[in-house]
Design a protein around this motif. Structure first.
Motif, mmCIF file in Angstrom:
data_model
loop_
_atom_site.group_PDB
_atom_site.id
_atom_site.type_symbol
_atom_site.label_atom_id
_atom_site.label_comp_id
_atom_site.label_asym_id
_atom_site.label_seq_id
_atom_site.Cartn_x
_atom_site.Cartn_y
_atom_site.Cartn_z
ATOM 1 N N GLU A 262 -58.453 -56.596 68.722
ATOM 2 C CA GLU A 262 -59.570 -55.715 68.517
ATOM 3 C C GLU A 262 -60.840 -56.167 69.447
ATOM 4 N N LEU A 263 -60.960 -57.577 69.739
ATOM 5 C CA LEU A 263 -62.111 -57.881 70.549
ATOM 6 C C LEU A 263 -61.994 -58.124 71.954
ATOM 7 N N VAL A 264 -60.709 -57.981 72.474
ATOM 8 C CA VAL A 264 -60.494 -58.236 74.034
ATOM 9 C C VAL A 264 -60.161 -57.063 74.723
ATOM 10 N N GLN A 265 -61.156 -56.389 75.627
ATOM 11 C CA GLN A 265 -60.871 -55.162 76.167
ATOM 12 C C GLN A 265 -59.505 -54.831 76.854
ATOM 13 N N GLY A 266 -59.016 -53.645 76.424
ATOM 14 C CA GLY A 266 -57.610 -53.490 77.264
ATOM 15 C C GLY A 266 -56.364 -54.144 76.530
ATOM 16 N N CYS A 267 -56.653 -54.778 75.586
ATOM 17 C CA CYS A 267 -55.491 -55.316 74.582
ATOM 18 C C CYS A 267 -54.990 -54.203 73.659
ATOM 19 N N ASP A 268 -53.766 -54.125 73.883
ATOM 20 C CA ASP A 268 -52.887 -53.135 72.958
ATOM 21 C C ASP A 268 -52.224 -53.810 71.911
ATOM 22 N N ALA A 269 -51.674 -55.225 72.178
ATOM 23 C CA ALA A 269 -50.961 -56.001 71.250
ATOM 24 C C ALA A 269 -51.149 -57.281 71.610
ATOM 25 N N ALA A 270 -50.885 -58.251 70.684
ATOM 26 C CA ALA A 270 -50.960 -59.616 70.598
ATOM 27 C C ALA A 270 -50.204 -60.302 69.943
ATOM 28 N N GLY A 271 -49.792 -61.341 70.256
ATOM 29 C CA GLY A 271 -48.803 -62.488 69.531
ATOM 30 C C GLY A 271 -48.892 -63.651 69.968
ATOM 31 N N ILE A 272 -48.157 -64.718 69.055
ATOM 32 C CA ILE A 272 -48.278 -66.153 69.438
ATOM 33 C C ILE A 272 -46.752 -66.652 69.718
ATOM 34 N N LEU A 273 -46.462 -67.165 70.827
ATOM 35 C CA LEU A 273 -45.193 -67.598 71.231
ATOM 36 C C LEU A 273 -45.237 -69.111 70.976
ATOM 37 N N VAL A 274 -44.248 -69.714 70.371
ATOM 38 C CA VAL A 274 -44.059 -71.096 70.382
ATOM 39 C C VAL A 274 -42.773 -71.351 70.674
ATOM 40 N N LEU A 275 -42.466 -72.426 71.375
ATOM 41 C CA LEU A 275 -41.463 -72.980 72.012
ATOM 42 C C LEU A 275 -40.882 -74.078 71.116
ATOM 43 N N HIS A 276 -39.656 -74.364 70.535
ATOM 44 C CA HIS A 276 -38.975 -75.284 70.074
ATOM 45 C C HIS A 276 -37.887 -75.679 70.734
ATOM 46 N N GLY A 277 -38.115 -76.552 72.009
ATOM 47 C CA GLY A 277 -36.866 -76.857 72.850
ATOM 48 C C GLY A 277 -36.919 -75.573 73.713
ATOM 49 N N THR A 278 -35.632 -74.974 73.337
ATOM 50 C CA THR A 278 -35.317 -73.849 74.270
ATOM 51 C C THR A 278 -35.329 -72.516 73.420
ATOM 52 N N THR A 279 -35.911 -72.801 72.187
ATOM 53 C CA THR A 279 -35.746 -71.537 71.304
ATOM 54 C C THR A 279 -37.111 -71.013 70.926
ATOM 55 N N VAL A 280 -37.253 -69.585 71.065
ATOM 56 C CA VAL A 280 -38.676 -69.300 70.968
ATOM 57 C C VAL A 280 -38.959 -68.553 69.548
ATOM 58 N N GLN A 281 -40.087 -68.614 69.131
ATOM 59 C CA GLN A 281 -40.522 -68.349 67.960
ATOM 60 C C GLN A 281 -41.954 -67.167 68.182
ATOM 61 N N THR A 282 -41.413 -66.309 67.520
ATOM 62 C CA THR A 282 -42.739 -65.276 67.564
ATOM 63 C C THR A 282 -43.636 -65.298 66.345
ATOM 64 N N LEU A 283 -44.909 -65.496 66.560
ATOM 65 C CA LEU A 283 -45.737 -65.720 65.313
ATOM 66 C C LEU A 283 -46.774 -64.674 65.312
#
Length: 229
Positions: free
Chosen positions: A36-57
């Motif tokens: 909502e606040l960043v101009q141009g942004c259509d989607a957002a998410g947080i990526l966390v790495l656990h070793g070599t595994t990706v978790q999307t939050l």
């Protein structure tokens, strides 16, 4: 960029972040605010790495999950660079994903095929530890300006503090819940097997170690069935 209005929105968001009751709610508030606040942004998410595994939050769109999955499969991409950066790179801004094929030869064309035109990644960190990356996506190339990057960086700075606070609170709640269930299980064994508190706890501990089951899970089973699993 209307910075006066942005400052008001940031102040309101910061108060709202601290009012969230769960880590999940805090992260969702962060990503929704970014979109909502960043101009141009259509989607957002947080990526966390656990070793070599990706978790999307807290993704705001399926695009975020698809992009993160690509980065995990290919072992390359802007989020991997941000979270593994040895040079201390905290912000990655890609104006046009089609022009980054040399840097990410496998990820860039496939992400573009998903509908990613441009993106930014901000490492979420405090002085103590790194958490992952806040990623902002646009369907259009060139959607993010220097003002967008500054807004995103300010948002990520607030988000990192809220993330840290929420995670600490969640860990404390889990620790309290664990102590409670272990105490209840110990009491059950004391009553059913006529053991002392120390002996009953030793039963739980030994079963946990010998069967490679977390102590909390052993205690939960005792509470449900009156005995270790």
């Amino acid at each position: 960029m209307e910075w006066d209005r942005f400052a008001e929105q940031m102040a309101s968001m910061a108060r709202d972040l601290l009012a969230q009751e769960t880590l999940e709610a805090t992260l969702a508030h962060i990503t929704v605010a970014a979109a909502e606040l960043v101009q141009g942004c259509d989607a957002a998410g947080i990526l966390v790495l656990h070793g070599t595994t990706v978790q999307t939050l807290a993704p705001t769109d399926r695009l975020v999950e698809d992009s993160d999955r690509l980065q995990q499969e290919l072992r390359q991409g802007p989020s991997f660079d941000a979270t593994h950066s040895a040079s201390g790179e905290r912000v990655v801004r890609i104006a046009d994903l089609t022009s980054t094929r040399q840097r990410w030869p496998d990820y860039a064309p496939k992400a573009h095929a998903l509908g990613v035109g441009s993106m930014m990644g901000f490492l979420l960190f405090t002085e103590d530890e790194d958490f992952g990356a806040l990623n902002l996506y646009s369907h259009k190339p060139g959607a993010f300006t220097e003002a967008s990057e500054l807004a995103g960086w300010l948002l990520a700075s607030h988000a990192a503090v809220a993330f840290s606070s929420a995670r600490t609170h969640a860990q404390m709640e889990q620790a309290v819940a664990t102590r409670h269930v272990i105490g209840e299980a110990t009491g059950i064994l004391m009553g059913t097997r006529h053991l002392t508190e120390e002996q009953a706890f030793d039963v739980l501990r030994r079963y946990s170690q010998e069967n490679n089951i977390k102590l909390r899970e052993v205690a939960r089973q005792v509470c449900e069935h009156g005995r270790p699993p």
